[in-house]
Design a protein around this motif. Structure first.
Motif, mmCIF file in Angstrom:
data_model
loop_
_atom_site.group_PDB
_atom_site.id
_atom_site.type_symbol
_atom_site.label_atom_id
_atom_site.label_comp_id
_atom_site.label_asym_id
_atom_site.label_seq_id
_atom_site.Cartn_x
_atom_site.Cartn_y
_atom_site.Cartn_z
ATOM 1 N N CYS A 1 12.730 6.283 20.322
ATOM 2 C CA CYS A 1 11.523 6.185 19.503
ATOM 3 C C CYS A 1 10.845 4.845 19.774
ATOM 4 O O CYS A 1 11.367 4.015 20.522
ATOM 5 C CB CYS A 1 11.874 6.300 18.021
ATOM 6 S SG CYS A 1 12.848 4.890 17.390
ATOM 7 N N GLU B 1 10.761 10.592 16.140
ATOM 8 C CA GLU B 1 10.301 11.224 17.377
ATOM 9 C C GLU B 1 10.385 10.230 18.537
ATOM 10 O O GLU B 1 9.978 9.076 18.415
ATOM 11 C CB GLU B 1 8.858 11.701 17.221
ATOM 12 C CG GLU B 1 8.319 12.406 18.462
ATOM 13 C CD GLU B 1 6.885 12.871 18.286
ATOM 14 O OE1 GLU B 1 6.329 13.427 19.244
ATOM 15 O OE2 GLU B 1 6.323 12.678 17.170
ATOM 16 N N ASP C 1 13.888 14.229 19.553
ATOM 17 C CA ASP C 1 14.226 13.123 18.669
ATOM 18 C C ASP C 1 14.850 11.968 19.441
ATOM 19 O O ASP C 1 15.436 12.141 20.510
ATOM 20 C CB ASP C 1 15.222 13.581 17.601
ATOM 21 C CG ASP C 1 14.586 14.511 16.587
ATOM 22 O OD1 ASP C 1 13.348 14.486 16.461
ATOM 23 O OD2 ASP C 1 15.337 15.258 15.933
ATOM 24 N N ASP D 1 16.518 9.587 13.872
ATOM 25 C CA ASP D 1 15.912 10.916 13.798
ATOM 26 C C ASP D 1 14.396 10.892 13.961
ATOM 27 O O ASP D 1 13.715 11.896 13.718
ATOM 28 C CB ASP D 1 16.276 11.588 12.467
ATOM 29 C CG ASP D 1 15.828 10.763 11.258
ATOM 30 O OD1 ASP D 1 15.245 9.679 11.468
ATOM 31 O OD2 ASP D 1 16.079 11.203 10.116
#
Length: 336
Positions: free
Chosen positions: A22, A9, A2, A7
């Protein structure tokens, strides 16, 4: 894994910082570093106004670095009437290579609605790099010729377009490689010179040819429009990932005439050092800039500002010789 900021990816892991990011936070991170560099290098002067805006010419080759830089600068200053961007593309005359990257440049410029100018070696110098490589009257690497011609056109057209700054897409890897090359060659004069170029002051970039150590091109001290490299805090792989994630029209193919064997060795060494010791590139640049500043100060004091520059008898460019390096190379090529 994460993202460390949310949260979602993670799409990348920056070993030098330990962060997993991310897509959104990675993109924001690159944007932030480029904008911070623009701010810290003072590229936007306090007296810039909508009535008297700054003109920034961006060297747009169509590769990932210049495409990403142009895109970020456009979004940063799109609503700022103090800054006008002009994209300048140079076509060297390399069949099956530059035509595709020019297409990428035109696509990006159209998408961003920015002024885009294209100049060619053939129209300006009556040469094409494919022919230069075949003739090679000076027995040099292709990059040695191309670097001289490219610098001349970037500087000349930046002046013609009334540029206040000339921006290029050099990334962190490019700069760290150049730093190592200059240091390993013991070239203190070039280290001092690179200080000016890296911080957007008057100066020139390194000649990346195999013969650069003794090349007269490196001894030229031309009066350039101030240069800046806002992408120089961002690693090459992150630039490539940024271009991919944002679906930018970058043409990612190596020039078929590229033959910088020494730089390739330095690149491999740097990759290995970075893998074993994350943060090496950043450390190199932090120390190098301090060293370069001291070298520039020492060379300035030693010279006392007494270096006399004349004009090339052929083209009028600033040079310490009767004829500048560009014109000398063209004479050799046209006589071959």
């Amino acid at each position: 894994m994460d993202c460390d900021k949310c949260d979602r990816e993670a799409v990348m892991h920056a070993a030098y910082s330990g962060l997993h990011l991310c897509e959104d936070h990675f993109t924001a991170s690159v944007d932030k570093r480029v904008r911070r560099r623009v701010r810290e290098d003072g590229l936007v002067p306090d007296d810039a106004t909508p009535e008297d805006p700054e003109t920034w010419v961006v060297g747009l080759s169509g590769g990932k670095d210049s495409v990403v830089l142009t895109d970020i600068l456009h979004r940063t200053f799109e609503q700022d009437p103090r800054i006008e961007l002009v994209a300048l593309t140079i076509h060297e005359g390399i069949e099956g290579y530059r035509d595709k990257s020019v297409d990428a440049c035109e696509e990006l410029a159209e998408e961003l609605s920015i002024r885009h100018e294209i100049v060619t070696y053939e129209e300006e110098f009556d040469v094409r790099m494919d022919d230069v490589v075949e003739k090679d009257p000076e027995n040099m690497a292709a990059c040695a010729y191309c670097g001289v011609f490219r610098r001349d056109l970037l500087s000349r057209y930046a002046e013609e377009f009334g540029a206040d700054k000339l921006l290029t897409g050099h990334n962190l890897d490019d700069e760290a490689e150049t730093a190592l090359m200059n240091f390993l060659e013991g070239d203190v004069a070039q280290i001092a010179k690179h200080f000016d170029a890296s911080l957007g002051r008057f100066g020139d970039d390194r000649d990346d040819s195999e013969s650069s150590r003794s090349s007269p091109a490196r001894e030229e001290q031309e009066d350039f429009v101030p240069r800046a490299k806002p992408l120089r805090d961002v690693p090459e792989k992150e630039v490539a990932l940024y271009a991919h994630l944002n679906d930018l029209p970058a043409h990612i193919t190596e020039c078929p005439h590229a033959s910088e064997a020494y730089r390739g060795e330095i690149q491999s060494l740097l990759y290995q050092l970075e893998e074993n010791h994350p943060g090496t590139r950043h450390s190199i640049m932090a120390g190098y800039e301090e060293l370069a500043a001291l070298a520039a100060e020492e060379f300035g004091a030693r010279d006392g500002g007494k270096t006399e520059l004349g004009e090339c008898e052929r083209c009028g460019a600033s040079t310490t010789r009767d004829r500048c390096r560009k014109c000398s190379l063209l004479d050799s090529l046209h006589a071959a």
